[in-house]
Design a protein around this motif. Structure first.
Motif, PDB file in Angstrom:
ATOM      1  N   THR A 325      -3.459  -4.115  -1.141  1.00  0.00           N
ATOM      2  CA  THR A 325      -2.502  -3.604  -2.690  1.00  0.00           C
ATOM      3  C   THR A 325      -1.894  -1.829  -1.996  1.00  0.00           C
ATOM      4  O   THR A 325      -0.456  -2.393  -2.027  1.00  0.00           O
ATOM      5  N   GLU A 326      -2.043  -1.981  -0.829  1.00  0.00           N
ATOM      6  CA  GLU A 326      -1.604  -0.840  -0.341  1.00  0.00           C
ATOM      7  C   GLU A 326      -0.866  -0.866   0.630  1.00  0.00           C
ATOM      8  O   GLU A 326       0.362  -0.705   0.401  1.00  0.00           O
ATOM      9  N   ALA A 327      -0.628  -2.149   1.544  1.00  0.00           N
ATOM     10  CA  ALA A 327       0.286  -2.831   2.056  1.00  0.00           C
ATOM     11  C   ALA A 327       1.212  -3.304   1.411  1.00  0.00           C
ATOM     12  O   ALA A 327       2.731  -3.759   1.487  1.00  0.00           O
ATOM     13  N   ALA A 328       1.373  -4.245   0.335  1.00  0.00           N
ATOM     14  CA  ALA A 328       1.932  -4.121  -0.581  1.00  0.00           C
ATOM     15  C   ALA A 328       3.128  -3.387  -1.449  1.00  0.00           C
ATOM     16  O   ALA A 328       4.262  -3.630  -1.621  1.00  0.00           O
ATOM     17  N   GLN A 329       2.712  -2.887  -1.557  1.00  0.00           N
ATOM     18  CA  GLN A 329       3.146  -1.069  -1.801  1.00  0.00           C
ATOM     19  C   GLN A 329       3.956  -0.794  -1.305  1.00  0.00           C
ATOM     20  O   GLN A 329       4.980  -0.582  -1.339  1.00  0.00           O
ATOM     21  N   ARG A 330       3.488  -0.675   0.195  1.00  0.00           N
ATOM     22  CA  ARG A 330       4.764  -0.223   1.451  1.00  0.00           C
ATOM     23  C   ARG A 330       6.007  -0.809   0.920  1.00  0.00           C
ATOM     24  O   ARG A 330       7.021  -0.802   1.808  1.00  0.00           O
ATOM     25  N   MET A 331       5.920  -2.531   1.645  1.00  0.00           N
ATOM     26  CA  MET A 331       6.531  -3.410   1.245  1.00  0.00           C
ATOM     27  C   MET A 331       7.577  -3.312  -0.212  1.00  0.00           C
ATOM     28  O   MET A 331       8.875  -3.104   0.707  1.00  0.00           O
ATOM     29  N   GLY A 332       6.590  -3.301  -0.941  1.00  0.00           N
ATOM     30  CA  GLY A 332       8.370  -2.309  -2.414  1.00  0.00           C
ATOM     31  C   GLY A 332       8.756  -1.060  -1.626  1.00  0.00           C
ATOM     32  O   GLY A 332       9.734  -1.476  -2.732  1.00  0.00           O
ATOM     33  N   GLN A 333       8.598  -1.032  -1.119  1.00  0.00           N
ATOM     34  CA  GLN A 333       8.704   0.288  -0.740  1.00  0.00           C
ATOM     35  C   GLN A 333      10.570   0.207   0.632  1.00  0.00           C
ATOM     36  O   GLN A 333      10.871   1.371   0.167  1.00  0.00           O
ATOM     37  N   GLY A 334      10.164  -0.620   0.800  1.00  0.00           N
ATOM     38  CA  GLY A 334      11.236  -1.277   2.192  1.00  0.00           C
ATOM     39  C   GLY A 334      10.331  -1.811   3.036  1.00  0.00           C
ATOM     40  O   GLY A 334      11.306  -1.787   3.840  1.00  0.00           O
ATOM     41  N   ASP A 335       9.353  -0.762   3.652  1.00  0.00           N
ATOM     42  CA  ASP A 335       8.613  -1.088   5.258  1.00  0.00           C
ATOM     43  C   ASP A 335       8.422  -2.481   5.428  1.00  0.00           C
ATOM     44  O   ASP A 335       6.764  -2.952   4.515  1.00  0.00           O
ATOM     45  N   SER A 336       9.511  -3.515   5.159  1.00  0.00           N
ATOM     46  CA  SER A 336       8.933  -4.488   6.110  1.00  0.00           C
ATOM     47  C   SER A 336       8.401  -5.116   7.044  1.00  0.00           C
ATOM     48  O   SER A 336       7.644  -5.911   7.387  1.00  0.00           O
ATOM     49  N   SER A 337       7.569  -3.692   7.287  1.00  0.00           N
ATOM     50  CA  SER A 337       6.835  -3.973   8.761  1.00  0.00           C
ATOM     51  C   SER A 337       5.473  -4.099   8.297  1.00  0.00           C
ATOM     52  O   SER A 337       4.441  -3.762   9.198  1.00  0.00           O
TER      53      SER A 337
END
Length: 593
Positions: A325-337
């Motif tokens: 969930t935390e990684a998906a939230q980071r990806m949703g904020q634009g962090d593709s890494s």
């Protein structure tokens, strides 16, 4: 409280307890009701089981000249159905028996492929002969193979005419083309003389059957008939016109039935008596009181075990889910890494690995998107700059719009149009909207057409362009798209082959695929550049201008068109000697999707 109520642990625990309670309740109810229900179901299925046993043994008798070897079939049927099965001759001599106990008083049915019991086979033929009894009409492997090929051609023809079609095999092994909603024109267009003509095996058997039928008819003072393969008949000449056919319908049908039995008797097993009985005693319909106590005790143990397992499993599941969930939230904020550490095994571990692969894919796609935007802007900038420069010069009176300048501007516009068309072609392929219209294609004719279309450019460049096809290969493909793909390869070869060189188009059949090769004696491609030749906007020489190198999209389009036909494209090259591009296409791909 709200967070706790909606947490995965709470929901999983509640679901497990609910499932356990429902399962235990259902088990207790089914235990008390199962015995009587099983008996009722067994009674309801008795006729179905008897019918299946009779049909299986009929099929054996219809395809074997004797009952030798039927023992294993009887034992298998007895094991699957739970019935006692025995076969005897009409004189009572044993043939096969699944038990050594005395036989029932009366047989259940007579198993005779030539006189089927219509009470157990409601759909039996009017002559009561099992349709699986084909005897001398059974086709040889060579005949089946030849007819199957003709049937496959008929299916392809029907589908080209917009008809759904399939191949149906008769018991004798003869295939036929089945078109559910066929119309007269489609049936005529796709008719096959091979399928409509009896084979040598069928002609021989049909002559013998015709002889037996006419011998019976002549003995009754009737007119002779001529039988067709489907056993329809017509009167043999001479026959009085005034005698109605309907008057002889019944005698012909009777003689035909008796003649078929006489012809098939040597190919089917003789009539046998089938005895059916029960191999096990009926189950009790009462549930002992001690069983109720055991059910209740077991229910409590199952409930406690379910709760304990749910707590342990849910706790282990929550931890990696939170990380995801935390990684998906980071990806949703634009962090593709964003990535997650894969510590768990099983489904959760596979989910973590899938998330990481998705994240890496999105990162690559973003990089490719940026690179493509840059490439597209670079490709469009030069022609647009040229157009703007000349138009502004003409507007300021510095340049005059003479025919030569107008021709140059039109050439720049055509270049822009070519780039836009190529980009649209690739966009359709990426979106899965590239539509194909498959039809049979003769490879030799296709290569000759392409060679004719490009021979003028080749002659102007001082090149020799030839086309050669080994044999007469054909395939199912979209001829327009295929010409586009091969044409792009030929255009590429013309660009990079110096005057005096040769370009050869070759076609051949290999391992169920059609190979189309475009070989040239041009400058060749360096080995380190071969993996990139089908990339979009790729050029071996970055400084090469567009007039000699194109937009860099032609080979990418070739690859997409090959993949749309479920094929591949490859390249082999030796610098200074030449290049060979090879299209490998299946003969009959499934292009319906």
């Amino acid at each position: 409280m709200s967070v706790w109520r909606h947490s995965l642990l709470t929901r999983l625990l509640a679901s497990s307890v609910l499932v356990a309670v429902c399962s235990i309740s259902a088990t207790a109810w089914l235990t008390s009701q199962g015995t009587s229900g099983a008996i009722r179901e067994e009674q309801d299925q008795t006729l179905v089981t008897d019918t299946r046993i009779n049909d299986t043994l009929l099929g054996y008798g219809a395809t074997h000249a004797s009952w030798d070897g039927v023992d294993q079939t009887v034992r298998d049927l007895a094991g699957k159905t739970g019935r006692r099965i025995a076969l005897t001759t009409e004189n009572g001599e044993p043939i096969a028996d699944s038990s050594d106990t005395p036989l029932p008083a009366k047989p259940s049915v007579v198993v005779d492929p030539l006189r089927v019991d219509v009470t157990l086979v409601p759909g039996a033929a009017k002559d009561r002969i099992d349709p699986r009894a084909v005897g001398p009409f059974k086709l040889t492997p060579a005949e089946r193979s030849r007819l199957r090929k003709a049937a496959n051609r008929g299916v392809i023809c029907a589908r080209r005419n917009g008809q759904e079609a399939g191949v149906v095999l008769s018991p004798s092994g003869r295939p036929s083309v089945e078109i559910p909603n066929k119309n007269a024109s489609a049936a005529t267009a796709c008719s096959s003389k091979t399928l409509d003509t009896p084979t040598a095996t069928e002609r021989k058997a049909l002559r013998r059957l015709n002889h037996l039928v006419n011998r019976c008819l002549v003995g009754q003072g009737k007119y002779e008939v001529t039988l067709a393969l489907d056993l329809s008949w017509t009167f043999s000449a001479p026959h009085p016109v005034e005698v109605p056919r309907v008057l002889d319908q019944q005698p012909v049908s009777a003689c035909l039935a008796s003649a078929r039995r006489e012809q098939l008797r040597a190919y089917v097993a003789p009539a046998a008596l089938l005895y059916l009985g029960s191999s096990a005693r009926a189950p009790s319909t009462e549930l002992p009181s001690a069983g109720v106590t055991r059910i209740v005790g077991t229910a409590l143990l199952v409930l406690l075990f379910a709760v304990a397992v749910s707590v342990v499993v849910a706790t282990r599941l929550v931890r990696p889910v939170r990380a995801l969930t935390e990684a998906a939230q980071r990806m949703g904020q634009g962090d593709s890494s964003a990535r997650v550490a894969v510590r768990a095994t099983g489904e959760v571990g596979e989910l973590s690995e899938a998330f990481n692969r998705m994240s890496e894919h999105l990162e690559r796609m973003e990089a490719q998107r940026k690179a493509m935007v840059s490439d597209v802007s670079h490709e469009l900038r030069t022609p647009l700059s040229n157009l703007r420069g000349w138009m502004e010069a003409a507007q300021d009176g510095v340049a005059e719009l003479d025919p030569e300048l107008i021709a140059s501007l039109v050439e720049e516009i055509l270049l822009l149009q070519h780039i836009v068309d190529d980009l649209q072609e690739l966009a359709l392929a990426d979106a899965g909207k590239l539509r194909l219209h498959p039809e049979p294609v003769n490879v030799a004719d296709l290569l000759d057409q392409i060679a004719t279309a490009h021979r003028g450019r080749a002659d102007a460049a001082g090149l020799t362009l030839t086309a050669h096809t080994a044999g007469d290969p054909g395939l199912l493909a979209d001829p327009v798209r295929l010409r586009q793909a091969v044409g792009n390869l030929v255009s590429n070869a013309v660009h990079y082959t110096p005057p005096g060189g040769r370009i050869a188009l070759r076609g051949r059949l290999a391992d169920g695929h059609v190979l189309i090769e475009v070989a040239d004696t041009g400058v060749g491609i360096a080995p380190e550049h071969l993996p990139h030749v089908f990339d979009r906007f790729w050029r071996e020489e970055k400084s090469r201008n567009r007039r000699t190198g194109g937009s860099g999209l032609g080979l990418a389009i070739v690859r997409n068109l090959a993949e749309a036909h479920h094929g591949t494209v490859s390249v082999a090259s030796t610098p200074g000697e030449g290049t060979v591009f090879t299209l490998r296409l299946p003969v009959e791909p499934d292009l319906s999707a």
